[in-house]
Write an enzyme that holds these catalytic residues in place. Structure first.
Site, PDB file in Angstrom:
ATOM      1  N   HIS A   1      83.111  55.173  65.637  1.00 20.67           N
ATOM      2  CA  HIS A   1      83.187  56.562  66.077  1.00 20.67           C
ATOM      3  C   HIS A   1      81.818  57.205  66.255  1.00 20.67           C
ATOM      4  O   HIS A   1      80.923  56.995  65.427  1.00 20.67           O
ATOM      5  CB  HIS A   1      83.986  57.387  65.065  1.00 20.67           C
ATOM      6  CG  HIS A   1      85.334  56.825  64.767  1.00 20.67           C
ATOM      7  ND1 HIS A   1      85.560  55.986  63.689  1.00 20.67           N
ATOM      8  CD2 HIS A   1      86.516  56.961  65.408  1.00 20.67           C
ATOM      9  CE1 HIS A   1      86.841  55.638  63.679  1.00 20.67           C
ATOM     10  NE2 HIS A   1      87.446  56.208  64.717  1.00 20.67           N
TER      11      HIS A   1
ATOM     12  N   ASP B   1      79.996  55.797  62.397  1.00 24.01           N
ATOM     13  CA  ASP B   1      80.385  54.578  61.700  1.00 24.01           C
ATOM     14  C   ASP B   1      80.527  53.462  62.730  1.00 24.01           C
ATOM     15  O   ASP B   1      79.983  53.560  63.832  1.00 24.01           O
ATOM     16  CB  ASP B   1      81.669  54.784  60.888  1.00 24.01           C
ATOM     17  CG  ASP B   1      82.857  55.243  61.742  1.00 24.01           C
ATOM     18  OD1 ASP B   1      82.841  55.000  62.965  1.00 24.01           O
ATOM     19  OD2 ASP B   1      83.805  55.833  61.187  1.00 24.01           O
TER      20      ASP B   1
ATOM     21  N   SER C   1      91.920  58.663  66.900  1.00 22.22           N
ATOM     22  CA  SER C   1      90.868  59.170  66.020  1.00 22.22           C
ATOM     23  C   SER C   1      89.718  59.860  66.740  1.00 22.22           C
ATOM     24  O   SER C   1      88.998  60.648  66.132  1.00 22.22           O
ATOM     25  CB  SER C   1      90.299  58.016  65.176  1.00 22.22           C
ATOM     26  OG  SER C   1      89.793  56.985  66.004  1.00 22.22           O
TER      27      SER C   1
END
Length: 363
Positions: A314, A311, A34
């Site tokens: 990340h 968040d 991610s």
């Protein structure tokens, strides 16, 4: 004599034009998780508001409010961000492709999705289909960012904390196998990210007072990075040339966080960099969640442009921009140079205990 002086004066310009010619037309191929995914996981929260609110203005599959590491590296190469593999078509392949898939790793993680081996399978298939030529591959940049989700899966599934170092060795060996495979397909410029400081992500730092990094967990990252650096050094010796470079994500994170923490101490109105901008209202919720009535199950900070983490896991666009600023010099390795690293050492029993905190993580 005058002619020699003229040639010497023109040499810097010649060097700049040579470098520009080498970078111009370069493609970028991205593999991993991610941190570099730009839209492959179509079912992820990254395709829900408020993700993408800063850039491109709507959710785009990036795990941030805006740009991520892939975008900044593409910009450095003076190309558009390569399209996500899931979204590819015959007209958008000229900048390369991004195979990275949020939540995945080298082994099986807590999420279903193509791991690094499968991502490379997809790339190899495109070569066999003559989508990319041998010269395309040889002149391109390859970015690999992987491993973090594997440690989370190990902590949650295995819980044999005394087996962490054995697992670490197997993980780095698997990464080495995949790097060699990418090179065997023709890649000559491979950048492998070191792990970031695991103890600094909000999901972990929240268990400490005042959102402080947990160094015992950072040591897991440092040990992994030390092992990986040795593998890269050995691999380059085996190949007889510096094909593989490392991007020092660890120290780039640390430096950016320390600078922002200093600013926070001097001005309390600024965000603590270890606090997420998009924070869940309570345990079990996540950024992007809404209830059946559409009510948000998260809160947003007032100034996302000043946050480091978007968040619980990340970085925000500002966070990635701060990290990339630290990495920019390393990218000169495209035309020569060496890699960097960080210290390690065996994990103590107490540090293994702290590693168990990773069980709290559900990324």
């Amino acid at each position: 004599m005058k002619q020699n002086q003229t040639l010497m004066a023109l040499f810097p310009l010649f060097l700049i034009l040579t470098i520009a010619a080498e970078v111009e037309g370069t493609k970028l191929f991205v593999f991993g998780d991610s941190y570099v995914d730009t839209g492959n996981n179509l079912n992820a929260s990254s395709y829900k508001l408020p993700y993408g609110m800063t850039y491109p203005g709507t959710p785009s599959g990036r795990y941030a409010n805006g740009r991520v590491l892939t975008d900044y590296i593409a910009s450095y190469l003076k190309i558009e961000t390569p399209t996500a593999y899931t979204l590819k078509n015959s007209s958008n392949l000229h900048n390369g492709i991004n195979f990275a898939y949020g939540g995945t790793g080298l082994f099986k993680t807590l999420f279903d999705g193509p791991n690094l081996t499968v991502q490379i399978d997809s790339f190899e298939q495109l070569i066999k289909q003559n989508v990319y030529s041998k010269s395309d591959v040889e002149s391109s940049i390859f970015l690999v960012n992987d491993g973090g989700n594997d440690y989370v899966a190990f902590a949650v599934k295995d819980r044999n904390l005394f087996g962490i170092e054995k697992f670490m060795k197997s993980l780095v060996e698997e990464l080495s196998v995949n790097i060699k495979r990418i090179h065997s397909l023709g890649a000559e410029k491979i950048f492998v990210s070191l792990l970031p400081p695991a103890g600094c992500v909000p999901k972990i730092s929240v268990v400490s007072l005042y959102h402080k990094c947990l160094d015992p967990l950072n040591k897991v990252s440092r040990n992994h990075n030390t092992m990986l650096l040795q593998v890269v050094e050995d691999l380059n010796k085996e190949l007889g040339k510096p094909v593989v470079r490392t991007l020092d994500i660890y120290n780039s994170f640390q430096s950016a966080i320390e600078t922002m923490q200093k600013n926070h101490k001097e001005n309390s109105t600024l965000m603590n960099p270890l606090e997420p901008c998009c924070a869940p209202l309570k345990a079990g919720f996540a950024c992007g969640n809404v209830d059946e009535k559409g009510n948000k199950r998260y809160t947003l900070c007032e100034k996302p442009e000043l946050s480091f983490f978007w968040d619980n896991l990340h970085p925000s666009q500002n966070g990635w921009n701060s990290v990339f600023t630290q990495l920019e010099l390393s990218l000169s390795q495209i035309i020569g140079g060496g890699g960097g690293g960080g210290g390690g050492g065996n994990l103590t029993i107490m540090e293994l205990y702290y590693f168990s905190i990773l069980i709290l993580v559900r990324c």
